[in-house]
Design a protein around this motif. Structure first.
Motif, PDB file in Angstrom:
ATOM      1  N   GLU A  81       0.820  -1.226   0.000  1.00 14.41           N
ATOM      2  CA  GLU A  81       0.000   0.000   0.000  1.00 14.41           C
ATOM      3  C   GLU A  81       0.845   1.264   0.000  1.00 14.41           C
ATOM      4  O   GLU A  81       0.484   2.263  -0.605  1.00 14.41           O
ATOM      5  N   TRP A 199      -1.370  -6.536  -8.974  1.00 11.57           N
ATOM      6  CA  TRP A 199      -0.718  -5.582  -8.059  1.00 11.57           C
ATOM      7  C   TRP A 199       0.783  -5.789  -8.012  1.00 11.57           C
ATOM      8  O   TRP A 199       1.558  -4.832  -8.003  1.00 11.57           O
ATOM      9  N   HIS A 220      -0.049   2.843  -7.559  1.00 10.86           N
ATOM     10  CA  HIS A 220      -1.438   3.285  -7.713  1.00 10.86           C
ATOM     11  C   HIS A 220      -1.670   3.986  -9.054  1.00 10.86           C
ATOM     12  O   HIS A 220      -2.812   4.127  -9.487  1.00 10.86           O
TER      13      HIS A 220
END
Ligand SMILES: NC(=O)c1ccc[n+]([C@@H]2O[C@H](COP(=O)([O-])OP(=O)(O)OC[C@H]3O[C@@H](n4cnc5c(N)ncnc54)[C@H](OP(=O)(O)O)[C@@H]3O)[C@@H](O)[C@H]2O)c1
Length: 319
Positions: A81, A199, A220
């Motif tokens: 993240e 991802w 992202h």
């Protein structure tokens, strides 16, 4: 040279074994290892490959102060993240005048330009060969062997789990059985959708583009679609017409900046990008002076990742 290892899991242990093997020619010494739950081990004379851990020191900063190593290796778990806390670990090492080597793609994918500039200001080196292609020379290849070359883009088949899933489905197994096959081979993440939804490929694309193209992007920003909607039936139809599906990470330089894309691409079955199987990975760089040039590794594992760290270490030791 004295080394401090932040994280002492599979990669760190393989690296310690490699150092043991090369000790006669390369007198590097691991003087400290710090983990999240297993505690801390520090010995200025050098740790055994299987060190005995005592209670953890209070923080990574304290660990780095106490080990007083010349090089810190950041080998902790990927945070997909944000890249933290690995980014902060690396900054703490720079602040103490220590070179840093990492196999963790988080910091390279989320904060490469800042870390590169901070390392330069601190007069130390920041290296990350093992972070994207398990030690296959790609960053060092461009830095050391392609002087003056501009990277215009790249295409890579970089994710093992998606390859195993597609290859299993081509044999008639279901998507879920393909994921099980990847788990049995030890290549799938605990949450396999991290791989199959692209991802992992996006993080690798961002890391490569940040270093090789100064993209200053994060995962992202990657236009991403994985292999989650593929079925064995669709693959069988494609196979009948000489095609297959590969999860491909692509970058290209445009007037509006670097664009990154991850897609399950339909390709001719004999396309170079479709030639990789299992953990094998392949990257083709599009350059201004050398045309297209590529690297690949067949079935890399921990040994190759450990070598990626070692190659960075030798590079740093040579100054
Ligand atoms: N495995 C591979 O084939 C491979 C290949 C290329 C790159 N990488 C990357 O290399 C890194 C290490 O991988 P690995 O397979 O060695 O992982 P691993 O076996 O899970 O080990 C991770 C280590 O990091 C420690 N750790 C986690 N968070 C920490 C924190 N906040 N502070 C201090 N220590 C912390 C863990 O402590 P505990 O022991 O206490 O849990 C453990 O020792 C990852 O970023 C991974 O993505 C792995």
């Amino acid at each position: 040279m004295k080394l401090a290892l932040i994280g002492y899991g599979k990669v760190a242990r393989a690296f310690a074994r490699l150092l043991e093997k090369k000790r006669a020619s390369y007198p590097f010494r691991i003087v400290g290892a710090h983990t999240l739950r297993h505690g801390t081990a520090i010995d200025p004379k050098g740790l055994a490959a299987d060190p005995v851990f005592g209670p953890p020191v209070a923080s990574v900063e304290e660990f780095l102060d106490r080990t007083r190593a010349e090089v810190a290796l950041e080998l902790t778990t990927l945070n997909p993240e944000s890249g933290e806390p690995a980014i902060s670990h690396i900054r703490a090492a720079f602040a103490r005048g220590q070179h840093v080597i990492t196999s963790n793609k988080g910091p390279v994918a989320f904060a490469y330009a800042e870390l590169r500039d901070e390392a330069a200001r601190a007069g130390v080196m920041f290296r990350h060969e093992a972070a994207v292609m398990d030690g296959t020379p790609v960053f060092n290849l461009v830095r050391n062997n392609l002087p003056g070359v501009e990277i215009k883009g790249f295409a890579g088949a970089l994710n093992s789990t998606s390859k195993v899933v597609v290859q299993s489905m081509l044999k008639g197994r279901s998507f879920e059985e393909g994921v099980e096959d990847a788990r049995a081979l030890g290549v799938a993440e605990a949450d396999a959708s991290f791989d199959t939804e692209g991802w992992d490929s996006a993080a690798k694309a961002a890391a490569l583009a940040n270093v090789l193209m100064d993209a200053r992007l994060t995962p992202h920003a990657v236009d991403r679609r994985g292999i989650g909607r593929l079925t064995p039936e669709r693959l069988a139809l494609l196979k009948a017409s000489g095609k297959t599906v590969v999860l491909v990470s692509r970058a290209r330089r445009t007037p509006a900046g670097v664009k990154l894309r991850v897609r399950a691409e339909v390709l001719p079955a004999d396309d170079l990008l479709a030639a990789m199987y299992g953990t094998s990975n392949l990257l083709i760089l599009d350059t201004d002076l050398m045309g297209e040039i590529g690297v690949f590794t067949l079935q890399p594992g921990l040994k190759q990742t450990a070598y990626g760290l070692f190659s960075d270490l030798v590079d740093i030791a040579r100054g």
